[in-house]
Design an enzyme around this catalytic site. Sequence first.
Site, PDB file in Angstrom:
ATOM      1  N   CYS A   1      63.905  64.901  46.003  1.00 23.14           N
ATOM      2  CA  CYS A   1      64.953  64.135  46.685  1.00 23.14           C
ATOM      3  C   CYS A   1      65.610  64.959  47.790  1.00 23.14           C
ATOM      4  O   CYS A   1      66.806  64.856  48.035  1.00 23.14           O
ATOM      5  CB  CYS A   1      66.003  63.625  45.694  1.00 23.14           C
ATOM      6  SG  CYS A   1      65.359  62.425  44.524  1.00 23.14           S
TER       7      CYS A   1
ATOM      8  N   HIS B   1      70.626  67.117  48.872  1.00 24.06           N
ATOM      9  CA  HIS B   1      69.959  66.090  48.079  1.00 24.06           C
ATOM     10  C   HIS B   1      70.202  64.745  48.754  1.00 24.06           C
ATOM     11  O   HIS B   1      71.194  64.553  49.449  1.00 24.06           O
ATOM     12  CB  HIS B   1      70.566  66.107  46.672  1.00 24.06           C
ATOM     13  CG  HIS B   1      69.894  65.232  45.671  1.00 24.06           C
ATOM     14  ND1 HIS B   1      70.160  63.889  45.580  1.00 24.06           N
ATOM     15  CD2 HIS B   1      68.994  65.511  44.692  1.00 24.06           C
ATOM     16  CE1 HIS B   1      69.451  63.370  44.582  1.00 24.06           C
ATOM     17  NE2 HIS B   1      68.727  64.327  44.037  1.00 24.06           N
TER      18      HIS B   1
END
Length: 552
Positions: A389, A148
């Site tokens: 993300c 992430h």
Amino acid sequence: MKRPGNVVDDVGVPVATPRPPKAAAPHFDPHKFRADFPLLSTTANGKPLIYLDNAATTQKPLAVIEATDHYYREQNANIHRGVYTLSQIATEAYEQARIKIQKFINAADRKEIIFTRGTTESINLVASSFGRSNFNPGDEIIISGMEHHSNIVPWQIICEQTGAVLKPIPLNDHGELRLDEFERTLGPRTKFVSIVHLSKSLGTINPVERIIELAHKQGVPVLIDGAQWVAHGHTDVQALDADFYAFSSHKIFGPTGIGVLYGKQKILDAMPPYQGGGDMIASVTFEKTTYADLPSKFEAGTPNIAGGVGFGAAIDYLNAHDFDAMIAYEHELLTYATEQLTTIPGLRVIGTAANKGSVLSFFMDSVHPHDVGTFLDAEGIAIRTGHHCCQPVMDRFHIPATARASIAAYNTREDIDALVAALHKIVSKESARSARQPAPASPSLTINYPKPAAKTPNAAAEELAETFEFLGDRDARNEYILELGEKLSAMPDALKTDQSRVHGCMSTVHLFGRAKPGAPATLEFVADSDAHIVRGLIGVLQHLFSGQPAKD
């Protein structure tokens, strides 16, 4: 003579010892479980809500909602320093949550549980505090290619500040970490490893035990991003021997805005504070400040007290259920969902690791994920679309984005069946739409800029507002936007270059414009996207602005 443990018949002849029956999988009733979550009984766009965005945030059971409400109604006060009764009650409720979390992940001491705003702040805390104290030019920090952004960007920032180097480990075609590359990269210059436990974009469960073992042989500390894992598997930080472990309340049925950094006490003691302020000090003078002991040293300012209380209630709620049965049920549901998705023409599952949990990301060859999400929303089905993300993951698989269905223990086979039926409808609808599409644009550089829709941008906006008011419901408005996209002025392919690309979008968008000279100068532009809904939004922007005076 009977031998001990033998089974004999009526005349003393030995017979085969029967095998004990195979243990049945623990029973878990998702329908009973989901009844505890008020929002799951509501509707979305006139349809029963089917919530499949649990990797972003889980819904909250009534027990958590009531605990938070009870705090604000009957316990609200600032904590730790108040001598009055209400403050002491609030302090006790908040600190009890810390102890519940300590036990839930089997930390050795409550001091090792640092409350943060969530996984992102936990990682930033370690990168800033540990990194500034320990990294030097040329030192290497290992992460994976599936991280992430919150487990990439903080390390990039600290690398810029210290001269350290970030070393991402590649993935194979199944979305699994190349452990051989990890072992090859791990070396004398490695000073830190930070790896996700369960990938939110791929569902891959990484072999964190082995990663920690290999790193510790080199004396390298390891942080595990457990944001996705903690709701879907047992977490024992002592058994893992993790140096740091980070996770968030809102992904484990608790409130948003609060999370945890676990760290070994010896390491946390040696780290400088991350932020300065109230509650993290022992003594302050203008000449010198001394800092409080753990965990206060890393908890500056008034915390999210209600969030902490709700977090503790979420842990209580989970502890009241058979977690092993939940895990087994989720695995069964994920297997079923994977099988059903493969029946959809043109759909590819992105992330096919052998060891996987809770996440199903997919890409449909003929339909952009944004369009998939828009259509599903009209059916009352909530999924996530975009890069989640995790842009490097999308780059690895050469796609702009995915559609992601992520499950929790309150999801059912009926939820999956509804998702699959809706995706089949999308395929049929897209086939019909493609049949209506005009022939592809000529590769020539002739640009047909759209003419102004009204005399001024405000007049164009009023026209749009009247149209939307007339259309009324959301589905009709979406259909109108899609129709605008179909009528979009053609953008020559030769103009679709890296210079015209709108970078950062989760669809592929190109925009080319000019200020047309004259009196007054006017703005003109053409644009295109691989997502129908984005093409429609481009049509809205053209209706408002193209051909209008630049000064307006």
